[in-house]
Design a protein around this motif. Sequence first.
Motif, short mmCIF file in Angstrom:
data_model
loop_
_atom_site.label_atom_id
_atom_site.label_comp_id
_atom_site.label_asym_id
_atom_site.label_seq_id
_atom_site.Cartn_x
_atom_site.Cartn_y
_atom_site.Cartn_z
N ASN A 197 -35.82 111.72 26.64
CA ASN A 197 -35.04 112.97 26.35
C ASN A 197 -34.88 113.50 24.90
N LYS A 198 -35.83 113.22 24.45
CA LYS A 198 -36.32 114.02 23.05
C LYS A 198 -35.21 113.73 22.12
N LYS A 199 -34.66 112.49 22.22
CA LYS A 199 -33.74 112.19 20.86
C LYS A 199 -34.14 111.58 19.90
N THR A 200 -33.49 111.50 18.68
CA THR A 200 -34.08 110.81 17.40
C THR A 200 -32.96 109.69 17.55
N LEU A 201 -33.64 108.44 17.36
CA LEU A 201 -33.23 107.21 17.43
C LEU A 201 -33.26 106.43 16.02
N ILE A 202 -32.21 106.15 15.36
CA ILE A 202 -32.21 105.59 13.83
C ILE A 202 -31.70 104.24 13.90
N MET A 203 -32.19 103.23 14.14
CA MET A 203 -31.53 101.75 14.38
C MET A 203 -32.01 100.86 13.28
N VAL A 204 -30.83 100.19 12.99
CA VAL A 204 -30.84 98.91 11.96
C VAL A 204 -31.19 97.81 12.88
N THR A 205 -32.04 96.92 12.46
CA THR A 205 -32.42 95.82 13.36
C THR A 205 -32.72 94.52 12.38
N HIS A 206 -32.25 93.56 12.72
CA HIS A 206 -32.39 92.11 12.12
C HIS A 206 -34.08 91.87 12.46
N SER A 207 -34.54 92.36 13.52
CA SER A 207 -35.83 91.88 13.95
C SER A 207 -36.95 92.66 13.64
N THR A 208 -37.72 92.10 12.66
CA THR A 208 -39.11 92.80 12.30
C THR A 208 -39.98 93.10 13.45
N LYS A 209 -39.93 91.95 14.60
CA LYS A 209 -40.56 91.99 15.66
C LYS A 209 -40.43 93.35 16.41
N LEU A 210 -39.05 93.37 16.85
CA LEU A 210 -38.80 94.61 17.55
C LEU A 210 -39.24 95.88 17.13
#
Length: 214
Positions: free
Chosen positions: A177-190
Motif C-alpha cells: 500500500n506504499k506506506k511509510t512504516l517507522i517502528m521502534v523495536t527491541h528486536s535487532t533480529k526483526l
Amino acid sequence: MFLLKEVSYKDILTIKNLHIPKQKITCIVGESGSGKTTLLRLLNRLTSYDSGEIFYQNQLIKDIDPVELRRNVVMLPQTPAIFSGTIKDNLLIGLKFSEKTMPTDQQLGDMLKLVHLKKDLDQDAEKLSGGEKQRVALGRVILMQPEVLLLDEPSSALDEETEHTIIEALVNYSKENKKTLIMVTHSTKLASEFADEIIKIKEGQFLRKEEVSK
Ligand SMILES: Nc1ncnc2c1ncn2[C@@H]1O[C@H](COP(=O)(O)OP(=O)(O)OP(=O)(O)O)[C@@H](O)[C@H]1O
C-alpha cells in the motif's frame, strides 16, 4: 519523508541530521530510556522540540496544522488504549472523526485476519489478553490508512512466533500500500530481517543509520 536538522528536546534527545525515507520500513533501536519514543512523538508533534527543524514532505512540521499532520502521521503508543465496547467499536474508533468511509464488517474481518486475531467482531474488547488488545489497536491504526505509521514496540506483548507473523504481515501491508512504516523495536533480529533502514539511538543521541541490504 522526514528530515531532522539540529533538533533537540530538553536534554533527552539531540539529532544533528537525520533523513527518514518515504515508503520504506525504518526501525528504531536502542536501549531502554535512550529516546526512541521521544523521537516518534516529535514526528507527529505529540512532543514539540525546543530547537532545530523537522520537515515532513519538505514542509516544516510547525507550519502544518497538528490535526492534519496527525491524520497523515498516526502513532500507535507502546500501551495503546482499549475502550469499553466490542472489538468492532475499538477498530472503528480511530475513524470516527475522519471523513473516510466506514469499512464493512467484511473489511473489519479481513483486518482481524491481517493482525492474526481469531475473534468475533462483537466480542468484548476489554476481556482480551494484552497481546490481543495490542493487535486490535494495531488494526485500528491501519484502518485509518495514514501515509505514515509510527509504531512504538507494536509487538512487545506477543510471543516470538506471533510477533514475527504480525510484523511480517505489517511490512507486507506497508509495501503493497506504499506506506511509510517507522517502528521502534527491541528486536535487532526483526529489524535486520524486515527494515530497509535501521536508526540506532544511544543516550539521547542519534548514533548511526544502517541501510540493510536485502
Ligand atoms: N516529558 C518528559 N519529561 C521529562 N523526561 C522525559 C519526558 N519524556 C521522556 N522523558 C525521559 O527521556 C528519556 C527517554 O525516554 P523515551 O521514552 O523516549 O525512551 P525509550 O528509548 O522509548 O525507552 P523504552 O525503550 O524504555 O520505552 C527517559 O529517561 C525518560 O524518562
